[in-house]
Design an enzyme around this catalytic site. Structure first.
Site, PDB file in Angstrom:
ATOM      1  N   HIS A 252       3.646 -27.960  24.894  1.00  0.00           N
ATOM      2  CA  HIS A 252       2.357 -27.252  24.954  1.00  0.00           C
ATOM      3  C   HIS A 252       2.502 -25.941  25.744  1.00  0.00           C
ATOM      4  O   HIS A 252       1.945 -24.919  25.379  1.00  0.00           O
ATOM      5  CB  HIS A 252       1.288 -28.101  25.667  1.00  0.00           C
ATOM      6  CG  HIS A 252       0.879 -29.358  24.943  1.00  0.00           C
ATOM      7  ND1 HIS A 252       0.970 -30.605  25.514  1.00  0.00           N
ATOM      8  CD2 HIS A 252       0.341 -29.556  23.711  1.00  0.00           C
ATOM      9  CE1 HIS A 252       0.506 -31.524  24.678  1.00  0.00           C
ATOM     10  NE2 HIS A 252       0.130 -30.918  23.565  1.00  0.00           N
TER      11      HIS A 252
ATOM     12  N   LYS B 109     -10.849 -41.712  20.181  1.00  0.00           N
ATOM     13  CA  LYS B 109      -9.426 -41.724  20.530  1.00  0.00           C
ATOM     14  C   LYS B 109      -9.268 -42.221  21.970  1.00  0.00           C
ATOM     15  O   LYS B 109      -9.887 -41.669  22.878  1.00  0.00           O
ATOM     16  CB  LYS B 109      -8.894 -40.287  20.392  1.00  0.00           C
ATOM     17  CG  LYS B 109      -7.418 -40.186  20.160  1.00  0.00           C
ATOM     18  CD  LYS B 109      -7.051 -38.772  19.724  1.00  0.00           C
ATOM     19  CE  LYS B 109      -5.559 -38.561  19.807  1.00  0.00           C
ATOM     20  NZ  LYS B 109      -5.166 -37.217  19.359  1.00  0.00           N
TER      21      LYS B 109
ATOM     22  N   SER C  32       3.265 -35.996  23.566  1.00  0.00           N
ATOM     23  CA  SER C  32       2.705 -36.735  24.703  1.00  0.00           C
ATOM     24  C   SER C  32       3.034 -38.215  24.569  1.00  0.00           C
ATOM     25  O   SER C  32       3.379 -38.883  25.552  1.00  0.00           O
ATOM     26  CB  SER C  32       1.189 -36.536  24.768  1.00  0.00           C
ATOM     27  OG  SER C  32       0.883 -35.168  24.877  1.00  0.00           O
TER      28      SER C  32
HETATM   29  P1  ADP Z   1      -4.185 -33.089  19.214  1.00  0.00           P
HETATM   30  O1  ADP Z   1      -4.748 -34.462  19.488  1.00  0.00           O
HETATM   31  O2  ADP Z   1      -5.227 -32.048  18.947  1.00  0.00           O
HETATM   32  O3  ADP Z   1      -3.052 -33.037  18.220  1.00  0.00           O
HETATM   33  P2  ADP Z   1      -2.158 -32.580  21.222  1.00  0.00           P
HETATM   34  O4  ADP Z   1      -2.364 -32.431  22.695  1.00  0.00           O
HETATM   35  O5  ADP Z   1      -1.300 -33.712  20.758  1.00  0.00           O
HETATM   36  O6  ADP Z   1      -3.616 -32.653  20.646  1.00  0.00           O
HETATM   37  O7  ADP Z   1      -1.573 -31.236  20.624  1.00  0.00           O
HETATM   38  C1  ADP Z   1      -2.266 -30.031  20.707  1.00  0.00           C
HETATM   39  C2  ADP Z   1      -1.541 -28.998  19.839  1.00  0.00           C
HETATM   40  O8  ADP Z   1      -0.244 -28.735  20.393  1.00  0.00           O
HETATM   41  C3  ADP Z   1      -1.293 -29.426  18.394  1.00  0.00           C
HETATM   42  O9  ADP Z   1      -1.394 -28.293  17.558  1.00  0.00           O
HETATM   43  C4  ADP Z   1       0.134 -29.928  18.414  1.00  0.00           C
HETATM   44  O10 ADP Z   1       0.748 -29.817  17.152  1.00  0.00           O
HETATM   45  C5  ADP Z   1       0.742 -28.950  19.419  1.00  0.00           C
HETATM   46  N1  ADP Z   1       1.922 -29.512  20.056  1.00  0.00           N
HETATM   47  C6  ADP Z   1       2.030 -30.686  20.707  1.00  0.00           C
HETATM   48  N2  ADP Z   1       3.281 -30.855  21.182  1.00  0.00           N
HETATM   49  C7  ADP Z   1       3.989 -29.763  20.805  1.00  0.00           C
HETATM   50  C8  ADP Z   1       5.353 -29.347  20.962  1.00  0.00           C
HETATM   51  N3  ADP Z   1       6.246 -30.108  21.567  1.00  0.00           N
HETATM   52  N4  ADP Z   1       5.707 -28.150  20.454  1.00  0.00           N
HETATM   53  C9  ADP Z   1       4.811 -27.392  19.801  1.00  0.00           C
HETATM   54  N5  ADP Z   1       3.514 -27.713  19.604  1.00  0.00           N
HETATM   55  C10 ADP Z   1       3.104 -28.889  20.096  1.00  0.00           C
END
Ligand code: ADP
Length: 164
Positions: free
Chosen positions: A17, A41, A130
């Site tokens: 992130h 969720k 995560s």
């Molecule tokens: P959500 O539940 O909205 O998917 P996340 O916190 O899992 O929330 O992810 C938020 C955003 O960050 C999403 O667009 C996800 O694809 C992106 N993301 C999560 N982890 C990574 C990573 N390791 N590299 C690039 N983008 C990521």
């Protein structure tokens, strides 16, 4: 001022992130890290703790560069309320693409003037999620290179009752 919203569950925020945030800050004047609250969720970390983690991160950037907020509404509606010009998202794999494609289609129907800007995950971050980090932590694997330093104390607080 060019404002972008970076919405997510951030359960917890990871170095993946952070990489997306840093790259977004090269393009936008301000990025709002938006905790998107989905009552359906189940999250591992409380909303309060996730907000505190994000605030710890935000204060490392200059004032007003990174703002933290939350919403239980649609992120596109939140973006409208802040006069943001874009929503930022990250793409790791094909399933991410398919998921984002649906969100993009929905958002277009609500406000086609707000762009969705997608950053491809760079090599070292492609495998970070995560959920993976929580699994590793549960299995006593050192996660300190995968999450920002500010997140580690929150894992210690969790002990072993980590939900994925
Ligand atoms: P959500 O539940 O909205 O998917 P996340 O916190 O899992 O929330 O992810 C938020 C955003 O960050 C999403 O667009 C996800 O694809 C992106 N993301 C999560 N982890 C990574 C990573 N390791 N590299 C690039 N983008 C990521």
């Amino acid at each position: 001022m060019k404002i972008a919203i970076y919405p997510g569950s951030f359960d917890p925020i990871t170095n993946g992130h952070i990489d997306i945030l840093n790259r977004a800050l090269k393009i936008f004047d301000q990025v709002i890290l938006l905790l998107a609250v989905n009552p359906n969720k189940i999250s591992t970390f409380t909303l309060e703790d996730r907000k505190l983690m994000l605030k710890d991160i935000a204060k490392q950037y200059g004032s007003q560069k990174v703002i933290v907020d939350s919403t239980d509404g649609l992120t596109i509606r939140y973006a409208q309320s802040k006069a943001a010009i874009a929503l930022v998202r990250g793409l790791r794999t094909v399933p991410d693409f398919e998921y984002e494609h649906d969100i993009f289609s929905g958002n277009q129907l609500i406000d086609a003037n707000i762009e969705m800007v997608f950053f491809m995950a760079k090599q070292p971050h492609q495998i970070i999620s995560s959920s993976l980090i929580k699994q590793l932590y549960l299995n006593q694997v050192d996660i300190s290179t995968l999450v920002p330093h500010a997140v580690l104390p929150y894992f210690k607080k969790l002990k072993t009752n980590v939900k994925q």
